[in-house]
Design an enzyme around this catalytic site. Structure first.
Site: not given
Ligand code: 13P
Length: 494
Positions: A318, A360
């Site tokens: 992420e 992500k």
């Protein structure tokens, strides 16, 4: 009997064979002066002179080319002249140095083999040590399969991830907003509300938990993880230990938690978690993100991903380019592209098995303070372009964070991203925290009597985003309690 050769013998430790072992090589010098060597295991080509009367470990440096597989019949050792090897001409001092070097190089190879969990068999030592990115040990095939399967299950069609991995500090602020104390039990009660939502699994394939939640139970004593498994929802875990200032930077951050990550991953896996998440926020400012911050983010995410995979957890990578700032969408796109390129370079350098990972990222939007707003279509095009430029097609799926967008914005943008025509090698879905829970918090307000209503709010958003993950959401059809309220707050700490 006619004497065919004048001398023969075995040269020990002359060189290292391609399987990483040191072996002796037989040699024969024929009466006509030519020298032949024979070895069952050493297949190498020497270029340059070997020296007329002595061999030293320096000859190893003359190995230029390993013979490819299947060419066993090629001359084993090519000598430019017809030298004779004469071990007697190696002085004891040289012999000693040679032995030391051989022992050192073997020890180094064994260390690499240990680190990479691969037997010394099949390693090419010289190249391996010189170029770590082209020689490496692949993940065990069974582990590859397991990771791939988990990643694909998370990406089940029409589903996404519910992120409820707020830290105790983060959830504390939300509890305070609804007049509740930040106690273990209140945190547990709220999460029980989420996990016991009827039909949650219809559009949720996985949830991201916080450490404490992994060990908590429902009121009736069922461990949360058991409950989720029964629902066919895959439990995962946030493993970064939050951000800290990047010293001597322009207000940039770095993330912590690598030191004991292997142990923690092993423990979470034992508890039933199958994937992990690590968030690295990246700030856009006048001079930021700096190259140092980008490289730091990339390396940390790559180390994290590699450690997760070694323990059988799918890493959700992420890099979060923040909404904070007044930059326009073009700047956000460029920064996102640069960050993604650096992240995937690092993941490759660390031999991360991409098919067993998920990304992500942020959507590409203008900064919160930018006066020029963008439409969902513009956001979708900028996002898809940045992803196509930076994310390898081997990555099976991308689950966006919401990053402070309103619930409806996050749904509309995801929907448009899936509707944009053109190449799309990955599944594009959601992994929202705030954009799935804002209405739940507002409706629950900390009161048991509101529980069912709050759960319905959650279902509205999960359904809307499930549809958006297929490009099938109709704008405005999911009217939820906090629909258009901003979820943005500067320097948000999860
Ligand atoms: P948001 O969707 O609230 O930005 O959550 C991001 C996140 O990383 C949660 O795991």
């Amino acid at each position: 009997m006619r004497r065919l050769f004048q001398r023969s013998g075995r040269m020990k430790n002359l060189a290292t064979s391609r399987d990483g072992c040191t072996r002796s090589t037989s040699w024969i010098t024929y009466m006509d002066g030519t020298t032949k060597t024979a070895s069952s295991s050493c297949r190498y080509v020497f270029v340059g002179r070997l020296g007329i009367v002595r061999y030293t470990t320096a000859t190893i440096l003359h190995i230029r080319e390993w013979l490819p597989h299947g060419e066993e019949k090629v001359l084993l050792l090519q000598l430019q002249e017809g030298p004779t090897f004469n071990q007697r001409n190696v002085t004891p001092a040289e012999e000693k140095v040679m032995k030391q070097r051989t022992a050192r190089s073997r020890a180094a190879r064994c260390a690499i083999a240990r680190d990479t969990r691969r037997s010394a068999d099949g390693m090419r030592p010289a190249l391996h040590t010189q170029n770590m990115t082209t020689y490496f040990s692949r993940l065990d095939v069974q582990l590859q399969e397991e990771l791939k399967k988990t990643a694909e299950a998370i990406l089940a069609s029409g589903k996404g991830i519910l992120a409820v991995d707020e830290t105790n500090e983060g959830i504390g602020k939300l509890l305070k907003n609804v007049g509740l104390e930040n106690t273990e039990n209140n945190r547990r009660r709220y999460r029980e509300l989420l996990f016991t939502t009827p039909d949650l699994a219809e559009h949720i394939s996985a949830v991201i938990l916080y450490d404490e939640t992994v060990y908590q139970k429902t009121d009736d004593g069922t461990p949360f993880i058991e409950l989720l498994n029964k629902l066919n929802i895959i439990p995962g875990i946030k493993v970064d230990k939050d951000v800290t200032a990047l010293f001597l930077s322009e207000d940039e951050m770095t993330t912590q938690g690598l030191d004991d990550l292997g142990k923690r991953c092993a423990a979470y896996k034992k508890q039933g978690c199958r994937f992990a998440k690590w968030r690295c926020p990246v700030k856009i400012g006048l001079n930021t993100p700096s190259v140092r911050a980008i490289n730091d983010t990339a390396t940390i995410l790559a180390r994290y991903a590699s450690i997760c995979q070694s323990e059988g957890l799918v890493p959700i990578v992420e890099p979060d380019v923040l909404l904070d700032g007044d930059h326009d969408i073009e700047r956000a796109q460029k920064v996102t592209e640069v960050v993604l390129a650096a992240v995937y370079k690092a993941l490759n350098d660390h031999h991360v098995f991409l098919e067993g990972t998920l990304l992500k990222p942020n959507m590409v939007t203008p900064g919160q303070g930018c006066t020029k707003k963008s439409t969902p279509k513009e956001i979708a095009i900028a996002t898809r372009t940045a992803l196509l430029r930076g994310v390898p097609a081997a990555v099976p799926g991308i689950a966006f964070l919401s990053g402070g967008q309103t619930e409806e914005e996050a749904t509309l943008n995801l929907n448009e991203i899936n509707k944009v025509q053109g190449k799309k090698p990955w599944i594009l879905t959601f992994s929202y925290g705030r954009a799935l829970q804002a209405s739940v918090w507002q409706t629950w307000a900390g009161k048991d009597e509101n529980l069912v209503k709050a759960q319905k709010e959650l279902l509205k958003r999960t359904k809307a985003n499930g549809l958006a993950s297929l490009g099938n959401y109709e704008a405005g059809t999911a009217i939820s309690a906090a629909g258009d309220e901003t979820n943005y707050s500067a320097n948000y700490k999860y």
